[in-house]
Design an enzyme around this catalytic site. Sequence first.
Site, PDB file in Angstrom:
ATOM      1  N   GLU A  72     -28.897  -1.452   5.938  1.00  0.00           N
ATOM      2  CA  GLU A  72     -29.971  -0.334   6.328  1.00  0.00           C
ATOM      3  C   GLU A  72     -29.333   1.096   6.668  1.00  0.00           C
ATOM      4  O   GLU A  72     -29.917   2.124   6.311  1.00  0.00           O
ATOM      5  CB  GLU A  72     -30.929  -0.779   7.231  1.00  0.00           C
ATOM      6  N   MET A  97     -12.980  -3.333   7.959  1.00  0.00           N
ATOM      7  CA  MET A  97     -11.713  -2.371   7.728  1.00  0.00           C
ATOM      8  C   MET A  97     -11.879  -1.615   6.928  1.00  0.00           C
ATOM      9  O   MET A  97     -12.708  -1.066   6.168  1.00  0.00           O
ATOM     10  CB  MET A  97     -10.604  -3.479   7.468  1.00  0.00           C
ATOM     11  N   LYS A 154     -38.363  -4.678   8.377  1.00  0.00           N
ATOM     12  CA  LYS A 154     -39.413  -4.695   9.577  1.00  0.00           C
ATOM     13  C   LYS A 154     -38.498  -5.489  10.662  1.00  0.00           C
ATOM     14  O   LYS A 154     -38.767  -5.315  11.819  1.00  0.00           O
ATOM     15  CB  LYS A 154     -40.477  -5.714   9.042  1.00  0.00           C
ATOM     16  N   HIS A 169      -9.459  -9.306  11.163  1.00  0.00           N
ATOM     17  CA  HIS A 169      -8.331  -9.792  10.233  1.00  0.00           C
ATOM     18  C   HIS A 169      -9.097 -10.752   9.265  1.00  0.00           C
ATOM     19  O   HIS A 169      -8.220 -11.408   8.356  1.00  0.00           O
ATOM     20  CB  HIS A 169      -7.247 -10.233  10.986  1.00  0.00           C
ATOM     21  N   GLY A 185       0.889  -1.201   0.041  1.00  0.00           N
ATOM     22  CA  GLY A 185       0.084   0.024   0.039  1.00  0.00           C
ATOM     23  C   GLY A 185       0.829   1.362  -0.107  1.00  0.00           C
ATOM     24  O   GLY A 185       1.868   1.354  -0.484  1.00  0.00           O
ATOM     25  N   ASP A 186       0.251   2.237   0.535  1.00  0.00           N
ATOM     26  CA  ASP A 186       1.064   3.659   0.379  1.00  0.00           C
ATOM     27  C   ASP A 186       2.253   3.673   1.095  1.00  0.00           C
ATOM     28  O   ASP A 186       3.254   4.050   0.877  1.00  0.00           O
ATOM     29  CB  ASP A 186       0.055   4.940   0.694  1.00  0.00           C
ATOM     30  N   ASP A 195      -7.870  -2.217   1.332  1.00  0.00           N
ATOM     31  CA  ASP A 195      -8.681  -0.799   1.812  1.00  0.00           C
ATOM     32  C   ASP A 195      -9.053  -0.223   0.429  1.00  0.00           C
ATOM     33  O   ASP A 195      -9.951   0.554   0.651  1.00  0.00           O
ATOM     34  CB  ASP A 195      -7.492  -0.051   2.840  1.00  0.00           C
TER      35      ASP A 195
HETATM   36  O1  F6P Z   1      -4.186  -1.754   5.538  1.00  0.00           O
HETATM   37  C1  F6P Z   1      -4.715  -3.104   5.881  1.00  0.00           C
HETATM   38  C2  F6P Z   1      -5.361  -2.831   6.752  1.00  0.00           C
HETATM   39  O2  F6P Z   1      -6.011  -4.387   7.266  1.00  0.00           O
HETATM   40  C3  F6P Z   1      -6.224  -1.968   7.407  1.00  0.00           C
HETATM   41  O3  F6P Z   1      -7.705  -2.079   7.206  1.00  0.00           O
HETATM   42  C4  F6P Z   1      -6.420  -1.933   9.076  1.00  0.00           C
HETATM   43  O4  F6P Z   1      -6.449  -0.937   9.557  1.00  0.00           O
HETATM   44  C5  F6P Z   1      -4.820  -2.232   9.348  1.00  0.00           C
HETATM   45  O5  F6P Z   1      -4.327  -2.924   8.141  1.00  0.00           O
HETATM   46  C6  F6P Z   1      -4.509  -3.324  10.248  1.00  0.00           C
HETATM   47  O6  F6P Z   1      -3.263  -3.517  10.704  1.00  0.00           O
HETATM   48  P1  F6P Z   1      -2.552  -4.494  11.440  1.00  0.00           P
HETATM   49  O7  F6P Z   1      -2.583  -5.675  10.759  1.00  0.00           O
HETATM   50  O8  F6P Z   1      -1.163  -4.157  11.501  1.00  0.00           O
HETATM   51  O9  F6P Z   1      -3.428  -4.694  12.664  1.00  0.00           O
END
Ligand code: F6P
Length: 318
Positions: free
Chosen positions: A188, A170, A212, A249, A103-104, A128
Amino acid sequence: MIKKIAILTSGGDCPGMNVALKAIVNVAINNKIEPYIVFEGYKGLYDDNFAKITKEEVKFIDRKGGTMIYSARFPQFADLKIRNKAVANLKNRGIEALICIGGDGTYKGAAKLTEMGIKTIGLPATIDNDISSTDYTIGFNTALETIVNAIDNLRDTSESHNRINLVEVMGHGCGDLALNAAIITGAEVLSIPEKKLTIEQIITRLKESDSKRSKIVLISELMYDDLNKIARAIEKELKQETKITVLGHIQRGGRANCAERLLTARMANYAVKMLIANKSGVAVNISNNKLNVKNLLEIVEMKRPSKDELLREYQQLV
Ligand code: F6P
């Protein structure tokens, strides 16, 4: 012409990382490039934890969740001394290029290595879907499917027992998993970072709902201090038993689904193609089903696309 490349997976793991690894190894070898794996992401780069890899070793890994080369969060990589050792380890092995899957945070590490003379290509992998340059990240679709299956199951039992379910998913500040799951499951009530509801608004929406019996309140993680407080407030106002499910997780595991495997294989092939074309300091994206690359640092700085249109669609559908 590049002779040796290394591949690493870094940050939170996700379904599809093994698919990416298999595809990169195959495409590299088909183009006479020797692939190496690095264990545990940037930590392994620093620890000199490398191994050579063959097509045979990756033949079946695309059917497995997690990442066979392991992942780690390694904030120490921000330290120049640590990075100098990582670069020295790569150079000692004659490895000129690195494909970084993550990721970033992974992109920031790759951008630093580019500045230090290593050719890098990023592949967007996180459940994410919070990388703004690409329509989809690797892992998102499968995690979404896991969430939808869980909510469908909750719906069954909640309908039987006339219950409300508060479901947390997440996203790490990005509402894509929750928003897309809400559209698919008809949750909802939806509260995401891009459109956060107060407890009072959640209760009002529940009262206004046409459902309902069972009702799903879908929320993104890291938004409320105490889910129990919200559940008790709902029970008090609606006089309906309210359960809490934090999916956690579970969302990160499992075998990548078909759409994920197809997207990942295409992205990984493109990543190696870009390296061969001498691109560096860029990451692969998919936009309108077309592959492209953009500068790593520009990607990290990019503003998130607006979710307004999708939110309007959700409101019509529920
Ligand atoms: O970036 C992926 C992610 O699963 C996020 O959705 C979550 O906030 C974070 O990693 C959880 O990180 P870790 O596995 O280090 O607790």
